[in-house]
Design a protein around this motif. Structure first.
Motif, PDB file in Angstrom:
ATOM      1  N   MET A   1      94.720   9.181  12.747  1.00 18.41           N
ATOM      2  CA  MET A   1      93.623   9.384  13.695  1.00 18.41           C
ATOM      3  C   MET A   1      93.745  10.755  14.342  1.00 18.41           C
ATOM      4  O   MET A   1      94.837  11.224  14.647  1.00 18.41           O
ATOM      5  N   LEU A   2      92.603  11.391  14.559  1.00 13.25           N
ATOM      6  CA  LEU A   2      92.579  12.697  15.190  1.00 13.25           C
ATOM      7  C   LEU A   2      92.562  12.550  16.707  1.00 13.25           C
ATOM      8  O   LEU A   2      92.009  11.595  17.245  1.00 13.25           O
ATOM      9  N   SER A   3      93.156  13.518  17.395  1.00  8.93           N
ATOM     10  CA  SER A   3      93.185  13.479  18.851  1.00  8.93           C
ATOM     11  C   SER A   3      91.791  13.733  19.406  1.00  8.93           C
ATOM     12  O   SER A   3      90.895  14.205  18.702  1.00  8.93           O
ATOM     13  N   PHE A  38      96.768  32.459   5.396  1.00 11.25           N
ATOM     14  CA  PHE A  38      97.436  31.252   5.876  1.00 11.25           C
ATOM     15  C   PHE A  38      96.606  30.559   6.947  1.00 11.25           C
ATOM     16  O   PHE A  38      96.422  29.335   6.912  1.00 11.25           O
ATOM     17  N   VAL A  39      96.071  31.327   7.886  1.00 12.84           N
ATOM     18  CA  VAL A  39      95.246  30.758   8.953  1.00 12.84           C
ATOM     19  C   VAL A  39      94.016  30.064   8.374  1.00 12.84           C
ATOM     20  O   VAL A  39      93.680  28.932   8.747  1.00 12.84           O
ATOM     21  N   SER A  40      93.345  30.731   7.458  1.00 12.72           N
ATOM     22  CA  SER A  40      92.113  30.167   6.882  1.00 12.72           C
ATOM     23  C   SER A  40      92.403  28.892   6.093  1.00 12.72           C
ATOM     24  O   SER A  40      91.605  27.943   6.119  1.00 12.72           O
ATOM     25  N   LEU A  41      93.536  28.841   5.397  1.00 15.19           N
ATOM     26  CA  LEU A  41      93.892  27.642   4.645  1.00 15.19           C
ATOM     27  C   LEU A  41      94.262  26.489   5.574  1.00 15.19           C
ATOM     28  O   LEU A  41      93.931  25.329   5.294  1.00 15.19           O
ATOM     29  N   VAL A  42      94.934  26.797   6.673  1.00 17.30           N
ATOM     30  CA  VAL A  42      95.267  25.759   7.656  1.00 17.30           C
ATOM     31  C   VAL A  42      94.004  25.173   8.254  1.00 17.30           C
ATOM     32  O   VAL A  42      93.874  23.953   8.413  1.00 17.30           O
ATOM     33  N   VAL A  43      93.037  26.034   8.577  1.00 17.61           N
ATOM     34  CA  VAL A  43      91.769  25.571   9.149  1.00 17.61           C
ATOM     35  C   VAL A  43      91.018  24.698   8.138  1.00 17.61           C
ATOM     36  O   VAL A  43      90.464  23.652   8.493  1.00 17.61           O
ATOM     37  N   PHE A  44      91.021  25.110   6.867  1.00 21.27           N
ATOM     38  CA  PHE A  44      90.360  24.299   5.842  1.00 21.27           C
ATOM     39  C   PHE A  44      91.033  22.942   5.695  1.00 21.27           C
ATOM     40  O   PHE A  44      90.367  21.899   5.631  1.00 21.27           O
ATOM     41  N   CYS A  48      89.482  19.086   6.490  1.00 21.60           N
ATOM     42  CA  CYS A  48      89.490  17.967   5.543  1.00 21.60           C
ATOM     43  C   CYS A  48      89.833  16.656   6.232  1.00 21.60           C
ATOM     44  O   CYS A  48      89.389  15.577   5.798  1.00 21.60           O
ATOM     45  N   LEU A  49      90.603  16.716   7.307  1.00 20.02           N
ATOM     46  CA  LEU A  49      90.937  15.512   8.063  1.00 20.02           C
ATOM     47  C   LEU A  49      89.692  14.907   8.704  1.00 20.02           C
ATOM     48  O   LEU A  49      89.569  13.683   8.814  1.00 20.02           O
ATOM     49  N   PHE A  50      88.759  15.762   9.113  1.00 20.14           N
ATOM     50  CA  PHE A  50      87.508  15.257   9.670  1.00 20.14           C
ATOM     51  C   PHE A  50      86.676  14.574   8.587  1.00 20.14           C
ATOM     52  O   PHE A  50      86.033  13.556   8.835  1.00 20.14           O
ATOM     53  N   TYR A  51      86.703  15.144   7.384  1.00 22.93           N
ATOM     54  CA  TYR A  51      85.983  14.533   6.265  1.00 22.93           C
ATOM     55  C   TYR A  51      86.563  13.149   5.957  1.00 22.93           C
ATOM     56  O   TYR A  51      85.823  12.183   5.751  1.00 22.93           O
ATOM     57  N   VAL A  52      87.891  13.048   5.946  1.00 21.83           N
ATOM     58  CA  VAL A  52      88.559  11.783   5.628  1.00 21.83           C
ATOM     59  C   VAL A  52      88.320  10.745   6.718  1.00 21.83           C
ATOM     60  O   VAL A  52      88.086   9.563   6.437  1.00 21.83           O
ATOM     61  N   ASN A  53      88.353  11.163   7.984  1.00 18.89           N
ATOM     62  CA  ASN A  53      88.237  10.228   9.108  1.00 18.89           C
ATOM     63  C   ASN A  53      86.791   9.976   9.533  1.00 18.89           C
ATOM     64  O   ASN A  53      86.558   9.162  10.424  1.00 18.89           O
ATOM     65  N   PHE A  54      85.845  10.641   8.912  1.00 18.13           N
ATOM     66  CA  PHE A  54      84.442  10.465   9.283  1.00 18.13           C
ATOM     67  C   PHE A  54      83.939   9.106   8.804  1.00 18.13           C
ATOM     68  O   PHE A  54      84.127   8.731   7.645  1.00 18.13           O
ATOM     69  N   GLN A  55      83.290   8.373   9.705  1.00 15.24           N
ATOM     70  CA  GLN A  55      82.753   7.049   9.378  1.00 15.24           C
ATOM     71  C   GLN A  55      81.305   7.188   8.904  1.00 15.24           C
ATOM     72  O   GLN A  55      80.403   7.420   9.703  1.00 15.24           O
ATOM     73  N   ILE A  89      80.228  22.252   7.869  1.00 17.33           N
ATOM     74  CA  ILE A  89      81.536  22.687   8.360  1.00 17.33           C
ATOM     75  C   ILE A  89      82.508  22.835   7.191  1.00 17.33           C
ATOM     76  O   ILE A  89      83.255  23.816   7.098  1.00 17.33           O
ATOM     77  N   MET A  90      82.493  21.854   6.295  1.00 12.93           N
ATOM     78  CA  MET A  90      83.377  21.909   5.124  1.00 12.93           C
ATOM     79  C   MET A  90      83.052  23.116   4.250  1.00 12.93           C
ATOM     80  O   MET A  90      83.959  23.774   3.719  1.00 12.93           O
TER      81      MET A  90
END
Length: 510
Positions: A1-3, A38-44, A48-55, A89-90
């Motif tokens: 779960m995301l904060s 590195f920053v851009s890959l971390v943000v991407f 992806c966590l939002f995509y996975v956790n999106f209902q 966003i993705m």
């Protein structure tokens, strides 16, 4: 779960982390690029966590953050996403690492500043996509002009200053009426409910007169639509785009075509249309007609270009015309196709601009006549070029086919005559893109043209391959994307009070 603050972290992480670039010595350009990558890959990865956790089944905005900001004028820090904003966003976070990798050799001056502005631009774009406070959206909308102006004006071509100024003036001119409309809406909320509010969720409840073209709702719609039509860009407000594309560096062209243009279509869906539902049936036929003109006009002008980049730029005018056509068909099939076409265009046109950049790095010209027979001397480049071309002309099996098919199907249910004319854009698109390939890829290589050019290297293949994979994934298995937006688009069509002369079936994603 995301904060509970995860969405804020996603939005501001690129800008905050970009400041770390200035801690790296100015001469250490390799490490600056490595850090930005590195920053851009971390943000991407985080997106992806939002995509996975999106209902997908939820009818509400998700990951909402609502904090008081300027309570005296009803402005709050209100952000959240639905399926529509999620996919955009993705797209944004997916393209930025590709853009940074493509600039590894292409950008040679002020590298640190270029990387900073690109990550700064990412924050402003993400902020615009998540804003549910209309004033907050306006701040991000205007803020993105700053990094884009510098990207074009510093790292662009010979006429970069002219192109940057034209881009800025067009966008600001369209933003002024939108700001006036925002102020009016906030004031109306005070009059009707006793408190100021710039929340989109609250402003949707306003009772605004909307009988004719120039009723209150009609004027609100025009004020918002002008700003968003310029950004799309919709004919005849498109003239800034070819100049901006031609003069911008490769990365600037990719982010401009891939994401910034989509903010026009997104703005129409998120703000202009839901706030002016009563006048949509009046304006929709005119917007469909203008979109049809844009489709045909953009294709015809692209056909006569001698500069590869300008040809791709005018193709954007044509392809984004399809987005507007499907959107104002005012049915779920057309609107779904419009959103998917926005994603498609970002992928396929982004790939085309990157390929143009590959050629320009080798020969420092974008003139079509300077190339011939690349299929023999650059076979890997030619294969990727053909795949991107097939996507652009909507060949079945590629992503472009899904979007254009849905748009034309939805538009046909609303206006078959305009749809028949718009359908010619498919043929014209095939003509100018395949003719481009015929001229630069085939024929006999000439000593003065293409036979000494080197093929795509590992770095170039690394940033082109994800786009090529996505072209086929989106074309063969669109469900993984469309399933995320089905509920959101259903909610949107209900919100704008869909009406039609014939019943329009709800779209089923299988």
């Amino acid at each position: 779960m995301l904060s509970e603050n995860a969405l804020s972290v996603l939005v501001f992480a690129p800008l905050v982390l970009a400041l770390g670039i200035f801690l790296i010595p100015k001469s250490a350009e390799f490490f600056q690029k490595l850090y930005a990558m590195f920053v851009s890959l971390v943000v991407f990865a985080f997106s992806c966590l939002f995509y996975v956790n999106f209902q997908s089944e939820s009818t509400n905005y998700q990951f909402i953050i609502n904090k008081a900001w300027l309570p005296n004028i009803g402005v709050s820090y209100l952000i959240g996403i639905d399926g529509i904003s999620l996919l955009l966003i993705m797209l944004t976070t997916f393209l930025v690492p590709i853009i940074i990798l493509s600039a590894w050799k292409a950008v040679e001056k002020n590298v640190r500043n270029y990387l900073f502005f690109m990550l700064f631009l990412e924050t402003t774009i993400l902020g615009a996509f998540v804003s549910l406070d209309i004033f907050l959206f306006y701040i991000f909308w205007e803020a993105m002009l700053i990094p884009m102006f510098f990207i074009i004006g510093i790292w662009g071509g010979k006429e970069r200053i002219y192109a940057a100024q034209k881009f800025l003036l067009y966008t600001v001119a369209g933003s002024v009426p939108m700001l006036v409309a925002i102020i009016y809406l906030v004031a109306q909320h005070k009059m009707q409910f006793g408190v100021y509010s710039a929340s989109l969720l609250n402003l949707s409840n306003l009772a605004l007169p909307g009988v004719g073209f120039f009723s209150v709702q009609g004027l609100i719609f025009l004020a918002f639509s002008l700003a968003f039509a310029i950004k799309v860009p919709l004919f005849p407000l498109h003239t800034w785009l070819p100049d901006a594309h031609v003069q911008a560096p490769t990365g600037g062209s990719v982010i401009l075509a891939g994401v910034l243009l989509k903010l026009g279509g997104y703005g129409l869906m998120r703000f202009a249309m839901p706030l002016s539902t009563s006048v949509l049936p009046l304006y929709a036929p005119y917007f469909m007609a203008i979109a049809t003109i844009a489709i045909v006009y953009g294709a015809c002008v692209a056909m006569v270009q001698t500069d590869i980049k300008k040809l791709v730029a005018y193709s954007s005018v044509s392809h984004m015309g399809y987005v507007i056509l499907g959107l104002f068909a005012l049915n779920q099939i057309g609107i779904t196709g419009s959103l998917y076409q926005m994603l498609n265009h970002g992928v396929s046109t982004g790939a085309l601009f990157l390929l143009v950049g590959v050629l320009y790095e080798r020969k420092h010209t974008r003139d079509i006549s300077a190339y011939s027979g690349l299929a023999k001397s650059l076979p890997l480049f030619s294969i990727i070029m053909l795949i991107a071309t097939f996507s652009s002309i909507a060949l079945p099996g590629t992503n472009g086919f899904i979007g254009e098919f849905l748009i034309l199907q939805g538009a046909f249910l609303t206006n078959p005559y305009l749809t028949a004319i718009a359908g010619t854009g498919v043929i014209l698109g095939a003509v100018y893109m395949l003719w481009l390939c015929q001229r630069i890829l085939f024929g006999s290589p000439e000593p003065t043209k293409s036979n000494e050019l080197s093929d795509i290297n590992f770095r170039e293949f690394s940033y082109l391959l994800p786009l090529i994979i996505l072209i086929f994934v989106m074309g063969i298995y669109p469900k993984i994307f469309l399933k995320k937006v089905e509920t959101s688009i259903t909610q949107f069509t209900q919100k704008i009070q869909i009406t039609s002369n014939a019943p329009v079936p709800a779209m089923e994603i299988k």
